[in-house]
Design an enzyme around this catalytic site. Structure first.
Site, PDB file in Angstrom:
ATOM      1  N   HIS A 132      39.626  74.793 -60.869  1.00  0.00           N
ATOM      2  CA  HIS A 132      38.618  75.236 -59.887  1.00  0.00           C
ATOM      3  C   HIS A 132      38.928  76.706 -59.620  1.00  0.00           C
ATOM      4  CE1 HIS A 132      36.982  71.285 -59.333  1.00  0.00           C
ATOM      5  NE2 HIS A 132      38.196  70.798 -59.144  1.00  0.00           N
TER       6      HIS A 132
ATOM      7  N   GLU B 157      38.313  69.962 -64.670  1.00  0.00           N
ATOM      8  CA  GLU B 157      37.328  70.114 -63.582  1.00  0.00           C
ATOM      9  C   GLU B 157      36.865  71.556 -63.466  1.00  0.00           C
ATOM     10  OE1 GLU B 157      38.723  68.320 -59.902  1.00  0.00           O
ATOM     11  OE2 GLU B 157      39.679  66.665 -60.973  1.00  0.00           O
TER      12      GLU B 157
ATOM     13  N   GLU C 226      46.810  65.142 -58.138  1.00  0.00           N
ATOM     14  CA  GLU C 226      47.250  66.127 -57.141  1.00  0.00           C
ATOM     15  C   GLU C 226      48.548  65.754 -56.432  1.00  0.00           C
ATOM     16  OE1 GLU C 226      43.685  66.683 -54.775  1.00  0.00           O
ATOM     17  OE2 GLU C 226      42.572  67.420 -56.505  1.00  0.00           O
TER      18      GLU C 226
ATOM     19  N   ASP D 201      35.219  74.880 -62.814  1.00  0.00           N
ATOM     20  CA  ASP D 201      34.084  75.600 -62.224  1.00  0.00           C
ATOM     21  C   ASP D 201      34.609  76.957 -61.765  1.00  0.00           C
ATOM     22  OD1 ASP D 201      35.363  74.774 -59.817  1.00  0.00           O
ATOM     23  OD2 ASP D 201      33.843  73.271 -59.370  1.00  0.00           O
TER      24      ASP D 201
ATOM     25  N   ASN E 113      46.946  64.847 -63.102  1.00  0.00           N
ATOM     26  CA  ASN E 113      45.914  65.877 -62.971  1.00  0.00           C
ATOM     27  C   ASN E 113      46.163  66.660 -61.683  1.00  0.00           C
ATOM     28  OD1 ASN E 113      43.227  66.833 -63.818  1.00  0.00           O
ATOM     29  ND2 ASN E 113      42.403  65.744 -62.038  1.00  0.00           N
TER      30      ASN E 113
HETATM   31  O1  9MR Z   1      33.348  66.551 -56.550  1.00  0.00           O
HETATM   32  C1  9MR Z   1      33.947  65.722 -55.572  1.00  0.00           C
HETATM   33  C2  9MR Z   1      33.168  65.830 -54.277  1.00  0.00           C
HETATM   34  O2  9MR Z   1      31.876  65.303 -54.439  1.00  0.00           O
HETATM   35  C3  9MR Z   1      33.918  65.130 -53.176  1.00  0.00           C
HETATM   36  O3  9MR Z   1      33.255  65.333 -51.954  1.00  0.00           O
HETATM   37  C4  9MR Z   1      35.332  65.676 -53.106  1.00  0.00           C
HETATM   38  C5  9MR Z   1      36.163  65.049 -52.017  1.00  0.00           C
HETATM   39  O4  9MR Z   1      37.470  65.515 -52.040  1.00  0.00           O
HETATM   40  O5  9MR Z   1      35.967  65.447 -54.344  1.00  0.00           O
HETATM   41  C6  9MR Z   1      35.379  66.179 -55.341  1.00  0.00           C
HETATM   42  O6  9MR Z   1      36.105  66.121 -56.528  1.00  0.00           O
HETATM   43  C7  9MR Z   1      37.463  66.513 -56.460  1.00  0.00           C
HETATM   44  C8  9MR Z   1      38.192  65.761 -57.529  1.00  0.00           C
HETATM   45  O7  9MR Z   1      38.015  64.386 -57.362  1.00  0.00           O
HETATM   46  C9  9MR Z   1      39.680  66.102 -57.537  1.00  0.00           C
HETATM   47  N1  9MR Z   1      39.886  67.516 -57.623  1.00  0.00           N
HETATM   48  C10 9MR Z   1      39.160  68.318 -56.675  1.00  0.00           C
HETATM   49  C11 9MR Z   1      37.666  67.990 -56.723  1.00  0.00           C
HETATM   50  C12 9MR Z   1      36.905  68.905 -55.767  1.00  0.00           C
HETATM   51  O8  9MR Z   1      37.232  68.622 -54.449  1.00  0.00           O
END
Ligand code: 9MR
Length: 452
Positions: free
Chosen positions: A238, A266, A161, A268, A202
């Protein structure tokens, strides 16, 4: 009297069997494909992965994770804050567990993630560091973590990011301390620590062609020109129901044309709760559109879902009122999205025999360069209707322009049609047909129609 050990064991076995039966019954509305997704994907040389939580990898969750997916991404276990909560004290338990599970199940692992602005330990974010110290911390972290799993992980999300929505660099600990070159430094350190791992950048909201994905594109191009090790880009995906970017395949292709791999990392697709059959049908079309965009580009290595079950998804806690974003519901029953993924990978699904004695069938009766005419026939046998309503979701951007013998509306991809004043009655053994015109481009797949 206390039950004996053996009668307790028998009781436990009985309860387990009963629970399994309940799960099976719960799963009947959308039967699992005969062939697991991982086998369908492997036959196409693609990754079908899921993010996982280590502590959940037992029981039904572990069975599905192992059976259906050929790649795992630790959802949180490999983030800096997880592995080094206090400076110099490492906790690899969950990360090791996930890697061991993957190896036992013949799965790849996608390491996630080394250099990010979020989920860092507070000792790191609260410290004040000179650029040289910061660079040392970053390089040591990469050497330690990548080195620990050297030769065992297929891929690393090295930088996560790095961009704002407008394509400017995100102001982070790393960017503010080291400038944009932190990205090249991180990639170089990762390559040194594990020369066989594929190294990715990513990001999210980079699935279609837009300012942010163009910034990522320009970065990758310049890294390639400079000879910095970069093997791929991860498009997180997402997504929101009905909003798969129409330029997704084009965007994947332009990265591929730079000479890097692309992964959907990722995926969803969230919706406003509660879910209903129209939303789940739309979601299935959306999942299929993402799968197809990846499958159409040979350098798109595959798709990873961000949690395979709604019971293990970040959406409800981050977007209150939204959820149902993954291919399995909270009780591990596969949803229409699961069947859509299987279909896109060339699998068939076993659909239960129709319980309704009335059915609706969609067909395209003629088609030309930009338009088509279609019809839906509603037939009853062993039942009758006094009014009817059908809906479907277009999977390829088709747009209804006109309908006759029904009242139709289209919202996003979803079309809903109900009877006209004169043809609501469908007698037992009879049928009613209505027609429509629409526009299409690219492809015009037949959608699944829901009656009721
Ligand atoms: O799925 C992850 C969630 O359990 C955490 O609380 C969150 C914190 O930012 O991160 C989520 O995963 C993220 C991923 O590492 C990077 N891209 C966005 C995802 C969703 O927030």
């Amino acid at each position: 009297m206390r039950p004996s050990r053996s009668s307790r064991a028998r009781l436990a076995a009985l309860l387990t069997a009963a629970a399994a039966l309940l799960l099976t019954l719960g799963a009947t509305p959308a039967q699992a494909a005969d062939t697991p997704l991982r086998d369908l994907a492997a036959a196409k040389g693609k990754v079908m992965g899921t993010a996982v939580t280590g502590s959940k990898l037992t029981g039904a969750y572990g069975d599905i994770a192992g059976r259906e997916f050929n790649a795992l991404t630790p959802g949180n276990a490999m983030k800096w804050g997880s592995v080094e909560p206090t400076r110099g004290n490492f906790n690899w338990a969950e990360a090791d567990q996930i890697v061991a599970f993957a190896e036992a199940h013949g799965q790849q692992v996608r390491g996630h993630t080394l250099v990010w602005h979020s989920q860092n330990p507070s000792w790191l974010t609260n410290g004040s560091w000179t650029p040289a110290e910061l660079s040392g911390l970053m390089n040591d972290h990469i050497a330690t973590e990548v080195g620990r799993y050297k030769g065992r992980l297929a891929t690393w999300d090295v930088v996560n990011e790095p961009f704002n929505e407008d394509g400017a660099y995100r102001q982070t600990l790393w960017y503010n301390g080291l400038g944009a070159d932190y990205i090249a430094q991180a990639l170089t350190a990762a390559r040194a620590a594990d020369p066989s791992a594929k190294l990715y950048i990513n990001d999210y909201n980079v699935e279609g062609v837009n300012a942010k994905s163009t910034a990522l594109y320009n970065l990758v191009r310049s890294l390639k020109e400079r000879g910095v090790p970069i093997d791929g880009v991860g498009l997180q995906a997402h997504l929101i129901l009905g909003q798969v970017p129409s330029t997704m395949q084009q965007n994947i292709q332009r990265f591929a044309d730079l000479g890097v791999d692309v992964a959907i990392t990722e995926l969803d697709i969230r919706m406003q709760l509660p879910s209903d059959s129209a939303k789940l049908t739309q979601q299935a079309a959306d999942y299929k559109a993402v799968m197809n965009a990846c499958l159409a580009v040979s350098r798109c290595v595959g798709v990873t879902v961000w949690g395979f079950t709604d019971s293990d998804s970040w959406i409800p806690s981050t977007f209150p009122g939204q959820g149902a974003a993954t291919p399995y519901d909270e009780n591990y029953a596969p949803k229409p999205a699961y069947a859509a993924i299987a279909e896109s990978l060339g699998g068939g699904t076993t659909t239960p025999p129709p319980t309704d004695a009335c059915t609706a069938t969609y067909s395209v009766t003629s088609q030309w360069n930009t338009g088509f005419t279609g019809q839906v026939r509603i037939s009853c046998s062993g039942a009758a209707l006094s009014s009817w309503k059908v809906s479907w979701a277009y999977g390829a951007g088709q747009q209804l322009t006109q309908a006759w013998n029904a009242t139709c509306t289209q919202s996003g991809a979803t079309v809903t049609c109900s009877n006209a004043s004169y043809n609501g009655t469908v007698p037992d053994g009879g049928s009613v047909t209505f027609g429509f015109n629409g526009s299409w481009s690219g492809s015009n797949p037949v959608p699944t129609v829901t009656l009721g």
